[in-house]
Structures are given as C-alpha cells and as structure tokens.
Motif scaffolding. Sequence first.
Motif, PDB file in Angstrom:
ATOM      1  N   LEU A   4     -40.119 -67.407 -44.246  1.00  0.00           N
ATOM      2  CA  LEU A   4     -40.844 -66.560 -44.783  1.00  0.00           C
ATOM      3  C   LEU A   4     -42.071 -66.939 -43.614  1.00  0.00           C
ATOM      4  CD1 LEU A   4     -42.410 -64.542 -46.576  1.00  0.00           C
ATOM      5  CD2 LEU A   4     -43.312 -66.593 -47.988  1.00  0.00           C
ATOM      6  N   LEU A   5     -42.304 -66.087 -42.952  1.00  0.00           N
ATOM      7  CA  LEU A   5     -43.844 -65.249 -42.635  1.00  0.00           C
ATOM      8  C   LEU A   5     -44.322 -64.354 -43.229  1.00  0.00           C
ATOM      9  CD1 LEU A   5     -44.912 -65.392 -39.347  1.00  0.00           C
ATOM     10  CD2 LEU A   5     -43.863 -63.391 -38.982  1.00  0.00           C
ATOM     11  N   ILE A   6     -45.678 -64.506 -43.614  1.00  0.00           N
ATOM     12  CA  ILE A   6     -47.401 -64.181 -43.315  1.00  0.00           C
ATOM     13  C   ILE A   6     -47.946 -63.834 -42.615  1.00  0.00           C
ATOM     14  CG2 ILE A   6     -48.566 -64.778 -44.685  1.00  0.00           C
ATOM     15  CD1 ILE A   6     -46.646 -65.635 -46.945  1.00  0.00           C
ATOM     16  N   GLY A   7     -48.395 -62.196 -43.127  1.00  0.00           N
ATOM     17  CA  GLY A   7     -49.107 -61.587 -41.391  1.00  0.00           C
ATOM     18  C   GLY A   7     -48.341 -59.704 -42.037  1.00  0.00           C
ATOM     19  N   SER A   8     -49.195 -59.131 -40.878  1.00  0.00           N
ATOM     20  CA  SER A   8     -48.165 -57.643 -40.568  1.00  0.00           C
ATOM     21  C   SER A   8     -49.003 -57.351 -39.240  1.00  0.00           C
ATOM     22  CB  SER A   8     -48.655 -57.059 -42.068  1.00  0.00           C
ATOM     23  OG  SER A   8     -50.347 -57.046 -41.987  1.00  0.00           O
ATOM     24  N   GLY A   9     -49.124 -58.275 -38.796  1.00  0.00           N
ATOM     25  CA  GLY A   9     -49.750 -57.514 -37.016  1.00  0.00           C
ATOM     26  C   GLY A   9     -48.855 -58.095 -36.156  1.00  0.00           C
ATOM     27  N   GLY A  10     -49.455 -57.462 -34.591  1.00  0.00           N
ATOM     28  CA  GLY A  10     -48.228 -57.601 -33.786  1.00  0.00           C
ATOM     29  C   GLY A  10     -48.069 -59.731 -33.471  1.00  0.00           C
ATOM     30  N   ALA A  48     -47.444 -60.537 -52.988  1.00  0.00           N
ATOM     31  CA  ALA A  48     -48.636 -60.604 -52.981  1.00  0.00           C
ATOM     32  C   ALA A  48     -48.980 -62.019 -52.986  1.00  0.00           C
ATOM     33  CB  ALA A  48     -48.961 -60.143 -54.019  1.00  0.00           C
ATOM     34  N   VAL A  49     -49.241 -61.334 -50.879  1.00  0.00           N
ATOM     35  CA  VAL A  49     -49.694 -63.653 -50.513  1.00  0.00           C
ATOM     36  C   VAL A  49     -51.121 -64.012 -51.061  1.00  0.00           C
ATOM     37  CG1 VAL A  49     -48.336 -62.554 -48.032  1.00  0.00           C
ATOM     38  CG2 VAL A  49     -50.737 -62.076 -48.325  1.00  0.00           C
ATOM     39  N   VAL A  55     -45.800 -66.648 -54.469  1.00  0.00           N
ATOM     40  CA  VAL A  55     -45.406 -67.246 -52.851  1.00  0.00           C
ATOM     41  C   VAL A  55     -43.949 -67.694 -53.214  1.00  0.00           C
ATOM     42  CG1 VAL A  55     -45.887 -67.933 -50.696  1.00  0.00           C
ATOM     43  CG2 VAL A  55     -46.600 -65.757 -51.695  1.00  0.00           C
ATOM     44  N   ARG A  56     -44.839 -68.838 -53.944  1.00  0.00           N
ATOM     45  CA  ARG A  56     -43.735 -70.495 -54.484  1.00  0.00           C
ATOM     46  C   ARG A  56     -43.065 -70.346 -54.741  1.00  0.00           C
ATOM     47  NH1 ARG A  56     -45.817 -75.091 -58.400  1.00  0.00           N
ATOM     48  NH2 ARG A  56     -43.599 -75.882 -58.521  1.00  0.00           N
ATOM     49  N   ALA A  57     -42.857 -68.756 -56.080  1.00  0.00           N
ATOM     50  CA  ALA A  57     -42.071 -68.582 -56.497  1.00  0.00           C
ATOM     51  C   ALA A  57     -40.673 -67.391 -56.187  1.00  0.00           C
ATOM     52  CB  ALA A  57     -42.193 -67.475 -57.962  1.00  0.00           C
ATOM     53  N   PHE A  58     -41.502 -67.035 -54.976  1.00  0.00           N
ATOM     54  CA  PHE A  58     -40.217 -66.208 -53.580  1.00  0.00           C
ATOM     55  C   PHE A  58     -39.632 -67.068 -53.182  1.00  0.00           C
ATOM     56  CE2 PHE A  58     -39.584 -64.342 -49.819  1.00  0.00           C
ATOM     57  CZ  PHE A  58     -38.814 -63.313 -50.324  1.00  0.00           C
ATOM     58  N   CYS A  59     -39.374 -68.349 -52.689  1.00  0.00           N
ATOM     59  CA  CYS A  59     -39.691 -69.276 -52.273  1.00  0.00           C
ATOM     60  C   CYS A  59     -38.855 -69.875 -52.764  1.00  0.00           C
ATOM     61  CB  CYS A  59     -40.917 -70.732 -51.414  1.00  0.00           C
ATOM     62  SG  CYS A  59     -42.034 -69.774 -49.963  1.00  0.00           S
ATOM     63  N   GLU A  60     -38.851 -70.472 -53.441  1.00  0.00           N
ATOM     64  CA  GLU A  60     -37.961 -71.353 -54.591  1.00  0.00           C
ATOM     65  C   GLU A  60     -36.390 -70.299 -55.059  1.00  0.00           C
ATOM     66  OE1 GLU A  60     -41.062 -74.462 -56.793  1.00  0.00           O
ATOM     67  OE2 GLU A  60     -40.713 -72.764 -57.429  1.00  0.00           O
ATOM     68  N   GLN A  61     -37.060 -68.720 -55.137  1.00  0.00           N
ATOM     69  CA  GLN A  61     -35.590 -67.944 -55.390  1.00  0.00           C
ATOM     70  C   GLN A  61     -35.026 -67.800 -54.010  1.00  0.00           C
ATOM     71  OE1 GLN A  61     -38.094 -64.813 -57.669  1.00  0.00           O
ATOM     72  NE2 GLN A  61     -38.423 -65.962 -59.028  1.00  0.00           N
TER      73      GLN A  61
END
Length: 427
Positions: A4-10, A48-49, A55-61
């Motif tokens: 999982l990568l967090i962010g939205s830029g170049g 929603a970061v 985020v934790r739940a997303f990683c676990e799932q």
Amino acid sequence: MNILLIGSGGREHALAYALSKSPLCSRLFTAPGNPGTQRHGENRPDLAVTDHAAVRAFCEQNGVGLVVVGPEAPLVAGLVDDLSAAGIRAFGPTRAAAQLEGSKGFTKDLCAEYGIPTAAFARFRALEPALAYLREKGAPIVVKADGLAAGKGVTVAETADQAEAAIRALFAEPGTEIVIEECMTGEEASFFALCDGTRAIAIGTAQDHKRVFDGDRGPNTGGMGAYSPATIVTPAIARTVMDTIIAPTLRGMRARGMPFTGILYAGLMLTEAGPKLIEYNTRFGDPEAQVLMPRLASDLVPALLSACDGDLSGVSLEFDEHRAALTVVMAAAGYPGTVVRGSTIRGVAEAEASDAVFVFQAGTRSEGDKLLADGGRVLAVTALGDSVMEAQARAYAAIARIDWPEGFCRRDIGRRAVAREVAGGGI
Ligand code: AMP
Ligand code: GLY
C-alpha cells in the motif's frame, strides 16, 4: 506481497512505478492515488489515510505486507507508529523521528548538540527578542517558521526591513515559534540516505529548482524540476555528508530514543567551508523521486523491507551511475498561487513514446478517456540520457508533444549541470 502506497503526487507515481516493477510486489494499492498511479496498480481513493484504524483494517483485509508513506503529513500524524504497533510493516519515520522535518527548531538543536554543520541560528517564541537578535546580526538573514509550511515559511531577507516584516508577519499568528539563521551562500543540492535506525546508505543526489520562473526568479514552489545525479556532489563531498551530517544525525536520534527509519533527505548548501545542512525532509523529494526512481537499478522493495526491519547490513540499492535523469514540472497557470482546474491535457502517450521518457502525473484526474488538470503541479516530464544535456533535450522534446495550453514550465531546468558538462565534466 501486497503493498500500500500512501499519497497522490508525482513522487507517488514515480514510487508506484518502482514498487510495481518488483518481483516481490503482487498487488499495489495507492491511497488516494492519481491517474498515473492507477497505471501501476489499483487506486483506493475511498481509503481515508487520516483514519489510521481504517488504514490498518485495509491492510489486514488485503494482505498488505508493506506500507510506503510518500508525503510528510501522514508521517507527522503518526501513521507509521500506529501501523507498526499493529504489526504492519510501514516504511517511514515515526511521528517523533519525523520532527526532523516537522520542526526546524528540533533539527537545529540536534545539529548544535552533535556538531552537525549548519547555519548559525537562534530560536524565538516572542517578537521583541527576535527583533533584538535581528538588530544584532543585520542582513542578509533568514527567517523561518518552526513548523511544516510547505516551503512557504522561509524568507531569505536581503535587508533588515524585509527580515523585520517577515518576523512580524510570523508572530501575527498566535503560538508561533521561529528560527532566525545565518544566510549561507553556495550551490544547493539534495542528498538522500536510506536509514534503518542505526545505519544509513547513500542512495543518490539531485538538484531541485524551487523558484517558479526561469533564472531562479519568482516565489518558491514545491519544485519546478530536478535532475540526478547532482554532479557537484563529488564522491568526496558525499563521504563528508555521510560522516559529518547523516551519521551524527542517526546517533543523535537514537540517543533521543527516536531512531530514524526511512528516507533522510538532506537539503545541503555547498559552502566554501564544506557542505552544510539547510534542512531535513523525512521522505523522498517531489520532484526528486521522479529523477531517482527511473535511475534505480536494484529492486526497491527488499531495501525498504530491510530498513523497516532495522537491518540494512548487506543491502545495496544501486542507481545507474552512467545515466542522468531530468524532470521538468508542468504546472497550471497561476501556480504557486491560485490555479484553475479542469483544463484538458493531450499528448501524454505521444510524449511517452520513447523508452527514455516517463510522464509522471501529479495534479491530474481522469474523466472518461480524458486527462484533466487538477492541481498546481500537474505533470513531471522525465527523461533519461547519457548526460544531463541529453536528458534535458529529451525531456523538452517530450514536453513539445504535450498539448496543454493552460500549463507552463520552466525552460532552464538543468542549466547549471549542462553548463558544467559543456565546460568538460561528465556525469
Ligand atoms: P527550507 O524550507 O528550509 O528548505 O528553505 C527553502 C529555501 O530557502 C532553501 O532551499 C534555500 O534556498 C533557502 N534557505 C533556507 N535556509 C537558508 C540559509 N540559512 N541560508 C541561505 N538560504 C537558505
Ligand atoms: N522538492 C522539495 C521537496 O520535496 O520538499
């Protein structure tokens, strides 16, 4: 493993490109991501970061084995702390260690304690002592807000009047802390080290172009272009930086009980007295990542995992030393002020026709098959070459294929390096 990568830029588009190339990467998610990161994996704008439990739940799932945090805000908010506490490997510093970027005063105090070369300075919480210090030191002098200010909290004042105005403006905000420091002169360079809390490995250099207009004029921005390597940082200077700046910083952070893991990005001033620290960032640079990642010759993922596990011994992250990369940022008219969103960008595929060109997307969004501008810095048009000059020519040739009348770019990215090459130095 899933990443999982967090962010939205170049920067995140460039990181998504590098991470997704790894044979270790099964699925790459980017939250929130942009149309560029979507090409290398799956965007998750629904995540929603700022909600660390989510985020934790997303990683676990989703079986996420590594989280890579791009920007500074989630680091300062403690995302890495919360994920690590849940047993999820997250690459980047803890909230405490991210103070190296989040608080200029914290970093200056560390420099003073460990003899790290930097501009002479003093910290202030009140107007009158700050003005008295200014009267004592005179101009030129540099005035900085203590906290994160997206590059806008710094005034390099040529005159005492300018400095005074900057000091008064900062103290107009309640609860302000400021740093006033000596104005250093020299050429600037960005130096990147991958750190595991104890060890650091140098992973490359770049030069950024912070001012909005050609010839380094106009207001500061997040960065209008960059190239790598910064040949002005010779191997001898790089060793000095590792020994006198990076290594004592890691020692000092360990001694403070906040070991630094992640990317330590030192903004350097190469002064006549040697390299000095201007400031630290605790993440990859933007647009510097856009010139480092295309030059990366090793797999990024094992190196990031080893850093998270606190053991970089035996890890090498190789960059192609014989290839230069140069990126030119295309920004929306008005940047770094207010910009109009929603104009149509055409020609990205044409610009990317060559293997040596990467159009990293930053402030974009897609609507059907249209690509629309959706921010200040919109594209980072990057090219590789056997010299900075070649990379520069390719990047500007690629820009010529992009049809976006509402955008603009600097025309002189890499000017200093090209002049040095013309004068006889290679990369
Ligand atoms: P910073 O946000 O601390 O990186 O500062 C932004 C820019 O201000 C730097 O890239 C430098 O160009 C300039 N700057 C910051 N501190 C100093 C200093 N002590 N002397 C000269 N220039 C500085
Ligand atoms: N290019 C400057 C930064 O990433 O902070």
